[in-house]
Design an enzyme around this catalytic site. Structure first.
Site, PDB file in Angstrom:
ATOM      1  N   PRO A 186       1.315  -1.157   0.069  1.00  0.00           N
ATOM      2  CA  PRO A 186      -0.064   0.212   0.014  1.00  0.00           C
ATOM      3  C   PRO A 186       1.315   1.040   0.031  1.00  0.00           C
ATOM      4  CG  PRO A 186      -0.160  -0.641   1.977  1.00  0.00           C
ATOM      5  CD  PRO A 186       1.238  -2.291   1.773  1.00  0.00           C
ATOM      6  N   GLY A 214       4.274   3.338   5.097  1.00  0.00           N
ATOM      7  CA  GLY A 214       5.531   3.397   5.841  1.00  0.00           C
ATOM      8  C   GLY A 214       6.403   2.139   5.578  1.00  0.00           C
ATOM      9  N   LEU A 215       6.272   1.529   4.318  1.00  0.00           N
ATOM     10  CA  LEU A 215       6.631   0.398   4.102  1.00  0.00           C
ATOM     11  C   LEU A 215       7.133   0.477   2.376  1.00  0.00           C
ATOM     12  CD1 LEU A 215       2.744  -2.114   4.937  1.00  0.00           C
ATOM     13  CD2 LEU A 215       4.873  -1.001   6.591  1.00  0.00           C
ATOM     14  N   GLY A 216       7.573   1.626   2.173  1.00  0.00           N
ATOM     15  CA  GLY A 216       8.727   1.343   1.260  1.00  0.00           C
ATOM     16  C   GLY A 216       8.508   0.930   0.194  1.00  0.00           C
ATOM     17  N   SER A 217       6.817   1.293  -0.273  1.00  0.00           N
ATOM     18  CA  SER A 217       6.543   1.555  -1.481  1.00  0.00           C
ATOM     19  C   SER A 217       6.945   2.167  -2.577  1.00  0.00           C
ATOM     20  CB  SER A 217       4.878   1.540  -1.651  1.00  0.00           C
ATOM     21  OG  SER A 217       3.911   1.905  -2.454  1.00  0.00           O
ATOM     22  N   SER A 218       6.987   3.115  -2.571  1.00  0.00           N
ATOM     23  CA  SER A 218       7.455   4.316  -3.650  1.00  0.00           C
ATOM     24  C   SER A 218       9.305   3.019  -3.363  1.00  0.00           C
ATOM     25  CB  SER A 218       8.112   5.372  -2.763  1.00  0.00           C
ATOM     26  OG  SER A 218       8.752   5.422  -2.120  1.00  0.00           O
ATOM     27  N   ALA A 219       9.787   3.000  -2.525  1.00  0.00           N
ATOM     28  CA  ALA A 219      11.363   2.606  -3.370  1.00  0.00           C
ATOM     29  C   ALA A 219      10.855   1.512  -3.831  1.00  0.00           C
ATOM     30  CB  ALA A 219      12.301   2.290  -1.596  1.00  0.00           C
ATOM     31  N   ALA A 220      10.143   0.823  -3.738  1.00  0.00           N
ATOM     32  CA  ALA A 220      10.200  -0.747  -3.663  1.00  0.00           C
ATOM     33  C   ALA A 220       9.370  -0.918  -5.811  1.00  0.00           C
ATOM     34  CB  ALA A 220       9.152  -2.023  -2.968  1.00  0.00           C
ATOM     35  N   ASP A 278      14.696   2.856   2.906  1.00  0.00           N
ATOM     36  CA  ASP A 278      14.287   2.657   1.587  1.00  0.00           C
ATOM     37  C   ASP A 278      14.658   2.046   1.102  1.00  0.00           C
ATOM     38  OD1 ASP A 278      12.382   3.668   4.123  1.00  0.00           O
ATOM     39  OD2 ASP A 278      11.161   3.795   2.689  1.00  0.00           O
TER      40      ASP A 278
END
Length: 334
Positions: A119, A123-129, A170
């Site tokens: 999502p 704060g789970l690193g979506s953009s970096a992943a 991230d």
């Protein structure tokens, strides 16, 4: 829509021939995972250490291949010509352009498809992943692959479009396979004494990382002694936590998480929705719970006593109103 790449990278020894894809069959895929910060949010921006963990339950996948016409993008957020992509996809477009520039093919037209279960703005690193997956796929479509440092630089180029001045945590962690220690841009593996089972609960409130980072900076300007003291304590907690993780001391890990959450609230990056789920977790049997990521929304990370109690904790957080709940295990040596 315009996107700035600002990529100080040109084709060189850090890019090498990929093991997949070729001039005849240049389509390629890229993958990356989600991450959660166990301890060190915001303090890491000011040179203190942090510990982060991969979240294998969530991930991003991208596919890139030469376009038959104009370049296109297909994702859950948008499907159509890249030239008309909305501003919210600026990070993804920046990642694509950074990879093409590094490959020496800035004008190449590619069709890119993205599938991500992470999502956004939690704060789970979506953009970096997503950026990591896109960069790997784009380089692969050009018949190339990059070493770890080049990948990191390219992901950071995209992350700057998302967060302004990212620490690099991230970008490092979404490609990691185990818990990592991060300090001043570098990572080291963290030994894990025993399995650690975490439950991640989404508040349903979008995190506001850029806003939270600015708030801490402003507070530090107005109260340097108080903020530096809190950052120092977060740094010391992370240092002690590394030993606790290595020893498999779940009780000490939980205590450190609880203390970190209070310190982060004191820095002004908390949110009522986060506090609500933290209380639900700790009263529901979690050894510790805290916000994870930039804060002001996003997700809560809770440490379960074991795999069995993680199921009970998941039910408790769901009843408390969590928009989604995931479980992830950091495997230990014992």
């Amino acid at each position: 829509m315009t996107a700035s790449t600002d990529v100080p990278i040109a084709p060189d020894a850090r890019l090498h021939a990929a093991t997949h894809g070729s001039a005849a069959e240049p389509g390629a895929t890229g993958r990356a995972g989600a991450k959660a910060i166990l301890l060190g949010e915001h303090a890491v921006v000011y040179g203190r250490p942090a510990i982060a963990i991969p979240v294998r339950a969530l991930g991003a996948r991208a596919e890139a291949r030469p376009a038959r016409g104009s370049a296109t993008l297909a994702s859950t957020l948008y499907h159509g010509p890249i030239a008309r992509a909305p501003e919210r996809l600026n990070v993804t477009i920046t990642a694509m352009r950074a990879a093409l520039a590094a490959a020496g093919r800035p004008d190449a037209a590619l069709d890119i498809a993205i599938d991500s279960s992470i999502p956004a703005e939690r704060g789970l690193g979506s953009s970096a992943a997503v950026s990591a997956a896109v960069i790997e796929a784009v380089l692969g479509a050009c018949g190339l692959a990059a070493d770890d440092e080049t990948m990191h630089e390219l992901i950071q180029t995209a992350e700057r479009a998302a967060h302004g001045a990212p620490s690099g945590l991230d970008a490092r962690t979404v490609r990691a396979r185990a818990a990592v220690w991060f300090e001043r841009g570098r990572i080291e593996p963290v030994s894990v004494g025993h399995d650690l089972v975490f439950v991640i609960a989404d508040t349903g409130v979008r995190g506001r990382t850029r806003e939270a980072v600015a708030a801490v900076a402003e507070r530090r300007k107005n109260d340097p002694r108080g903020v530096e003291s809190a950052l120092d304590e977060l740094g010391m907690l992370a240092t002690d936590l590394r030993a606790d993780v290595s020893n498999g001391d779940r009780a000490a890990i939980g205590d450190a998480m609880n203390r970190a959450h209070r310190l982060l609230n004191g820095l002004g990056v908390g949110d009522p929705a986060l506090d609500h789920l933290v209380r639900a977790a700790t009263t529901g049997g979690a050894l510790g719970a805290k916000l994870t990521g930039g804060g002001r929304g996003g997700c809560v990370l809770a440490l379960a006593r074991d795999a069995a109690s993680a199921g009970e904790l998941t039910e408790r957080l769901t009843r408390a109103g969590a928009a989604a709940v995931w479980t992830t295990t950091v495997e230990g040596a014992a």
